[in-house]
Design an enzyme around this catalytic site. Sequence first.
Site, PDB file in Angstrom:
ATOM      1  N   GLN A 259      86.199  69.238  42.375  1.00 39.02           N
ATOM      2  CA  GLN A 259      85.733  68.749  41.076  1.00 39.02           C
ATOM      3  C   GLN A 259      85.531  69.903  40.102  1.00 39.02           C
ATOM      4  OE1 GLN A 259      85.642  65.685  38.955  1.00 39.02           O
ATOM      5  NE2 GLN A 259      85.720  65.421  41.150  1.00 39.02           N
ATOM      6  N   HIS A 262      88.351  71.642  37.890  1.00 39.85           N
ATOM      7  CA  HIS A 262      88.946  71.010  36.690  1.00 39.85           C
ATOM      8  C   HIS A 262      88.683  71.845  35.446  1.00 39.85           C
ATOM      9  CE1 HIS A 262      90.900  67.350  37.861  1.00 39.85           C
ATOM     10  NE2 HIS A 262      89.898  67.023  38.649  1.00 39.85           N
ATOM     11  N   GLU A 327      80.817  59.570  37.879  1.00 38.89           N
ATOM     12  CA  GLU A 327      82.223  59.169  37.812  1.00 38.89           C
ATOM     13  C   GLU A 327      82.779  58.975  39.232  1.00 38.89           C
ATOM     14  OE1 GLU A 327      84.693  62.325  36.468  1.00 38.89           O
ATOM     15  OE2 GLU A 327      86.409  61.035  35.992  1.00 38.89           O
ATOM     16  N   HIS A 328      82.575  59.986  40.087  1.00 35.04           N
ATOM     17  CA  HIS A 328      83.040  59.928  41.482  1.00 35.04           C
ATOM     18  C   HIS A 328      81.848  60.046  42.420  1.00 35.04           C
ATOM     19  CE1 HIS A 328      86.467  62.021  39.325  1.00 35.04           C
ATOM     20  NE2 HIS A 328      87.086  60.993  39.849  1.00 35.04           N
ATOM     21  N   ASP A 361      92.505  60.753  43.515  1.00 34.51           N
ATOM     22  CA  ASP A 361      93.154  61.303  42.320  1.00 34.51           C
ATOM     23  C   ASP A 361      94.655  61.059  42.337  1.00 34.51           C
ATOM     24  OD1 ASP A 361      90.910  62.297  41.106  1.00 34.51           O
ATOM     25  OD2 ASP A 361      91.050  64.262  42.046  1.00 34.51           O
ATOM     26  N   HIS A 420      80.751  22.664   8.695  1.00 32.61           N
ATOM     27  CA  HIS A 420      80.818  22.646  10.155  1.00 32.61           C
ATOM     28  C   HIS A 420      80.383  21.260  10.674  1.00 32.61           C
ATOM     29  CE1 HIS A 420      81.093  27.006   9.780  1.00 32.61           C
ATOM     30  NE2 HIS A 420      81.182  27.156  11.084  1.00 32.61           N
TER      31      HIS A 420
END
Lengths: 430, 430
Positions: A259, A262, A327-328, A361, A420
């Site tokens: 991770q 990145h 996220e993960h 991934d 209406h």
Amino acid sequence: MKRLDTSAPAFAAEFAALLDTARETTSRVDAAVAAIIAEVRARGDAALLDCTARFDGWTPADAAALRVTEAEIAAATAGIPAELLAALDLAAERIERFHAAQKPADLALPDPAGLTLGMRWNALDAVGLYVPGGKASYPSSVLMNAIPARVAGVARIAMAVPCPGGVLNPLVLAAARRAGVTEVYRIGGAQAVAALAWGTASIAPVDRIVGPGNAYVAEAKRQVFGRVGIDSIAGPSEVVVLADATNDPRHVAVDLLAQAEHDESAQAILITEDAGFADAVAAAVEAELKVLPRGAIAGESWRRHGAVILVRDWAEAFALVNRLAPEHLQLMLPDPRAALAEVRHAGAAFLGRYCPEALGDYVAGPNHVLPTGRTARFASGLSVFDFLKRTTWVEASAEGLAAIGPAAVALAEAEGLQAHARSVALRLPG
Amino acid sequence: MKRLDTSAPAFAAEFAALLDTARETTSRVDAAVAAIIAEVRARGDAALLDCTARFDGWTPADAAALRVTEAEIAAATAGIPAELLAALDLAAERIERFHAAQKPADLALPDPAGLTLGMRWNALDAVGLYVPGGKASYPSSVLMNAIPARVAGVARIAMAVPCPGGVLNPLVLAAARRAGVTEVYRIGGAQAVAALAWGTASIAPVDRIVGPGNAYVAEAKRQVFGRVGIDSIAGPSEVVVLADATNDPRHVAVDLLAQAEHDESAQAILITEDAGFADAVAAAVEAELKVLPRGAIAGESWRRHGAVILVRDWAEAFALVNRLAPEHLQLMLPDPRAALAEVRHAGAAFLGRYCPEALGDYVAGPNHVLPTGRTARFASGLSVFDFLKRTTWVEASAEGLAAIGPAAVALAEAEGLQAHARSVALRLPG
């Protein structure tokens, strides 16, 4: 790397600080982007040619040269090793299978009052896929963005990828072909987003634009939102690993660094109940950093944003996960499915000790485009749902209208909307 | 009102102009809104009290006075006629039943390589519902926004409604109670959105904010997006009616005016294949406008944005509908289900001659919060999906990893992400 301990008095404040740290600096490019969009709207293809010369460092001969031809794709991809193409194909097949299983069914419900209520799902007509150029040009992202669109039934998938110096990434083109992308344009930046949203003489407009990009691309997506749909603006990536002491510390260390490599803003967090195991993982991280090609980036991420949190029990860990909404999430625990049942907020979970996040991934099947920065509290990963929309419908007979119409008339009158009320009342019997 | 005819030479240009007309003027309130949000973030409840005094014309005694108590709701709703409460209840029941049918199922898919892939739906923890004050304070909108959240399983539904002069709308409170709203605050504007997004000492933050509002509310939602989720920003309402000559022209006329009476920016369009019927409807519109309480508003909408389009056949009509992508679509044709099958883009459809759109505004069951301004090309109406999010998951054994891991390693290496490759490779046998 920060060490936190839930039994320490300062824990609540330290954890709150961890949650509140903004890992990304945002640059203000609003005005520059607005100018580019206005230029593309006013001058169309001519503006795209100018912008490409200005920003990408090459000068297309004409508008037709912006489109990548089938022959160019074939030539560029001819040299890709068979093993790599097979890997791409395995990934594509698995992503297709998982996303096909997501496809929802239409509804048609008869109801007690004699009406029929329904809901139909339809695919979008056309989607634009932005793919960053240069180093961040990932073939896996092309698969992850394009395949759900194709599985949903989108007829036109137009991809825009900047080509600094005019050079294309062969594996990105191979991924585009495999994923079912129908048009590829070598344009990038805010000008690409503007062209996809508003159209030019040579590029037909799309209905939704997805895919990651730099600050200009993100701001351009914000500015064209409403004209077209957009996906969410992704922030830096993150992983939370829950691991007990029966795991191999080196496996956990490399998962954290996968991770962290990145970029410097990425975040990797280990949560464990065993202080000795935490020490072993931290030591393994330092050892791995020394040999990792992207060690400088990963090390910076780990030092700035990494954390090891020691908990007294797993219930405490699940509560922290729900506040982090990562996220993960890797669940390297003896009963990972039971652990998953305790998790309310996470983009994607990886269960067991043989399931590193990197599997997801590339080849597992679920999407790797996921909500970052605690947005998993309210957002989801990319899916077929991003490329479908619903039309609800009501069918009423004279009897059905008679059964529920008077209530509509009463409510419309209470809201002061007489037309209406009258549109229902005129059709009621007697 | 414009008259268009598909057989006229100027039709393509006239229809394109109709599509491109922006019906709404947007006011720039960015800076004012940013200042209010900053004030609420810095000063919390004290800022809410100040803003309420400044914008809503009443001065709360303290922060506790911002919350509407159960006793206040009971007192305010005591005088509502039983018939009206029964209508509200019928509407709520039907909305509940339809939205419950939307709830999606979790996935757990075994796959050929021996992994298991899954997807879990979880409700958001907390949602904020903005309800406009004054005349646009519609109880039906409270039901339509709150019920899908409650059906999805959201535990906290916090409603904010400005109370000009401190006065509450009883039917709005009754709708909130019936719909399962858990907290009601008498605050409005950008300050309410800021409080819901960031929280104050007396108001806990939520994860997503939905509901309509004025320009300040819309801009505030834009500015807090990312911190929380938001729904789409609704534009002026619109209806397209497809009707053949067997319909009662007066019914169609009132249906068009039911849309037009919302506001001067609303749009009502009739598409028919019969010129005589088109004339009869146009005449009926003029007659109805003379007796309609909101005739001035509806007339202005009809003159500015209304249209009658004459087509040669229904296939032509369906093609126009798909380009218009209307919020509301009435299909007053002999086989409305067959017609619906031709429609790819519409927010909600109403089938048959006994199904005026107003039925769907109140009691039919599907949501009346729908995509406007051609956004039905890529967006959908409010639903339980707005209050749920997905966590995908992957479970891998040693054998499963061995089957697909090498492909992940190959792709990670091709992308230059060595820690990704290594986190998989370390776990492979031998």
